[in-house]
Design a protein around this motif. Structure first.
Motif, short mmCIF file in Angstrom:
data_model
loop_
_atom_site.label_atom_id
_atom_site.label_comp_id
_atom_site.label_asym_id
_atom_site.label_seq_id
_atom_site.Cartn_x
_atom_site.Cartn_y
_atom_site.Cartn_z
N GLN A 236 0.84 -1.21 0.00
CA GLN A 236 0.00 0.00 0.00
C GLN A 236 0.87 1.25 0.00
O GLN A 236 1.94 1.29 0.58
N THR A 237 0.37 2.31 -0.65
CA THR A 237 1.04 3.60 -0.70
C THR A 237 0.50 4.50 0.39
O THR A 237 -0.72 4.57 0.60
N TYR A 238 1.40 5.18 1.08
CA TYR A 238 1.04 6.08 2.18
C TYR A 238 1.62 7.48 1.91
O TYR A 238 2.78 7.60 1.51
N ALA A 239 0.82 8.50 2.16
CA ALA A 239 1.28 9.89 2.05
C ALA A 239 2.10 10.24 3.28
O ALA A 239 1.71 9.91 4.41
N VAL A 240 3.21 10.92 3.08
CA VAL A 240 4.08 11.35 4.17
C VAL A 240 3.72 12.78 4.54
O VAL A 240 3.68 13.66 3.67
N HIS A 241 3.50 13.02 5.82
CA HIS A 241 3.10 14.34 6.30
C HIS A 241 4.23 15.07 7.02
O HIS A 241 4.11 16.27 7.27
N ALA A 242 5.29 14.36 7.33
CA ALA A 242 6.48 14.96 7.95
C ALA A 242 7.54 13.87 8.08
O ALA A 242 7.24 12.69 7.89
N MET A 243 8.75 14.29 8.40
CA MET A 243 9.84 13.35 8.65
C MET A 243 10.64 13.86 9.84
O MET A 243 10.68 15.07 10.10
N HIS B 266 9.04 11.05 -4.91
CA HIS B 266 10.17 11.70 -4.24
C HIS B 266 9.94 13.17 -3.91
O HIS B 266 10.75 13.78 -3.22
N ARG B 267 8.88 13.76 -4.40
CA ARG B 267 8.66 15.19 -4.21
C ARG B 267 8.31 15.50 -2.75
O ARG B 267 7.49 14.83 -2.14
N VAL B 268 8.95 16.55 -2.23
CA VAL B 268 8.70 17.03 -0.88
C VAL B 268 7.90 18.33 -1.01
O VAL B 268 8.25 19.18 -1.84
N PRO B 269 6.85 18.50 -0.22
CA PRO B 269 6.05 19.73 -0.31
C PRO B 269 6.92 20.99 -0.16
O PRO B 269 7.79 21.05 0.73
N ALA B 270 6.68 21.97 -1.00
CA ALA B 270 7.47 23.19 -1.01
C ALA B 270 7.30 24.01 0.27
O ALA B 270 8.19 24.78 0.63
N ASP B 271 6.19 23.83 0.98
CA ASP B 271 5.95 24.63 2.18
C ASP B 271 6.42 23.98 3.47
O ASP B 271 6.20 24.51 4.55
N TRP B 272 7.08 22.83 3.39
CA TRP B 272 7.61 22.22 4.60
C TRP B 272 8.67 23.11 5.22
O TRP B 272 9.41 23.81 4.52
N GLU B 273 8.76 23.06 6.53
CA GLU B 273 9.79 23.77 7.29
C GLU B 273 10.71 22.75 7.95
O GLU B 273 10.39 21.56 8.01
N TYR C 63 5.05 20.14 8.14
CA TYR C 63 4.13 21.29 8.14
C TYR C 63 4.49 22.26 9.29
O TYR C 63 5.14 21.89 10.27
N SER C 64 4.07 23.49 9.12
CA SER C 64 4.50 24.59 9.98
C SER C 64 4.31 24.34 11.48
O SER C 64 5.21 24.56 12.28
N ALA C 65 3.13 23.89 11.89
CA ALA C 65 2.85 23.72 13.33
C ALA C 65 3.81 22.72 13.96
O ALA C 65 4.18 22.87 15.13
N LEU C 66 4.24 21.74 13.21
CA LEU C 66 5.16 20.74 13.72
C LEU C 66 6.52 21.35 14.04
O LEU C 66 7.19 20.94 14.98
N ILE C 67 6.88 22.36 13.29
CA ILE C 67 8.18 23.01 13.47
C ILE C 67 8.08 24.18 14.45
O ILE C 67 8.94 24.37 15.30
N GLN C 68 7.03 24.97 14.32
CA GLN C 68 6.90 26.19 15.11
C GLN C 68 6.46 25.95 16.56
O GLN C 68 6.74 26.77 17.43
N ASP C 69 5.77 24.85 16.83
CA ASP C 69 5.31 24.54 18.18
C ASP C 69 6.14 23.39 18.73
O ASP C 69 5.95 22.23 18.32
N PRO C 70 7.05 23.65 19.66
CA PRO C 70 7.93 22.59 20.15
C PRO C 70 7.20 21.45 20.87
O PRO C 70 7.76 20.37 21.02
N ASP C 71 5.96 21.66 21.27
CA ASP C 71 5.21 20.61 21.96
C ASP C 71 4.35 19.77 21.02
O ASP C 71 3.83 18.73 21.43
#
Length: 134
Positions: A34-41, A72-79, A95-103
């Motif tokens: 099965q193929t899975y979408a990646v939302h962060a690494m 192989h494409r990584v979203p352009a808006d990832w931080e 995605y932004s909240a994952l990077i901007q919010d340390p918790d």
């Protein structure tokens, strides 16, 4: 970015993963093929993990060695951010909240409702932004 599941059992993990609590008998809620979408690494002490929605319908961090890359494409808006040398999370991008919010990382790992709301909002936004194929 999309990954295809190659394995769903702990016996395919690298030995460093067993320090996280996985065992060779661990069964992941993933379907081989099965193929899975990646939302962060994230780069943890034990290796690279990806954030995806597993077969339970919940987001979770999965060891990258369970997959091959389908897109192989990584979203352009990832931080991106790096942790401190003593942190378990050495680096993280997504995605932004994952990077901007340390918790947010830990709250999402614990499936806390506020973190899940942010995650699902991000998934919905990204899905709405994807071009429709013919």
């Amino acid at each position: 970015m999309q990954l295809i599941c190659r394995f769903n059992k702990g016996d395919q993990l690298v030995p460093q993963r067993f320090e996280e609590g996985y065992t060779p008998a661990t069964e992941f809620h993933l379907t081989v093929g099965q193929t899975y979408a990646v939302h962060a690494m994230a780069l943890w002490e034990s290796g690279l993990v990806t954030l995806l929605v597993d077969d339970t319908g919940r987001p979770g961090w999965q060891p990258v060695e369970l997959f091959t890359v389908a897109d192989h494409r990584v979203p352009a808006d990832w931080e991106f951010d790096m942790g401190e040398p003593t942190d378990m999370v050495k680096a993280i991008w997504g995605y932004s909240a994952l990077i901007q919010d340390p918790d947010h990382h830990d709250a999402l790992s614990e499936l806390k409702p506020a973190a899940l709301e942010i995650f699902w909002s991000e998934v919905q936004r990204r899905t709405a932004d994807e071009p429709v194929s013919d």
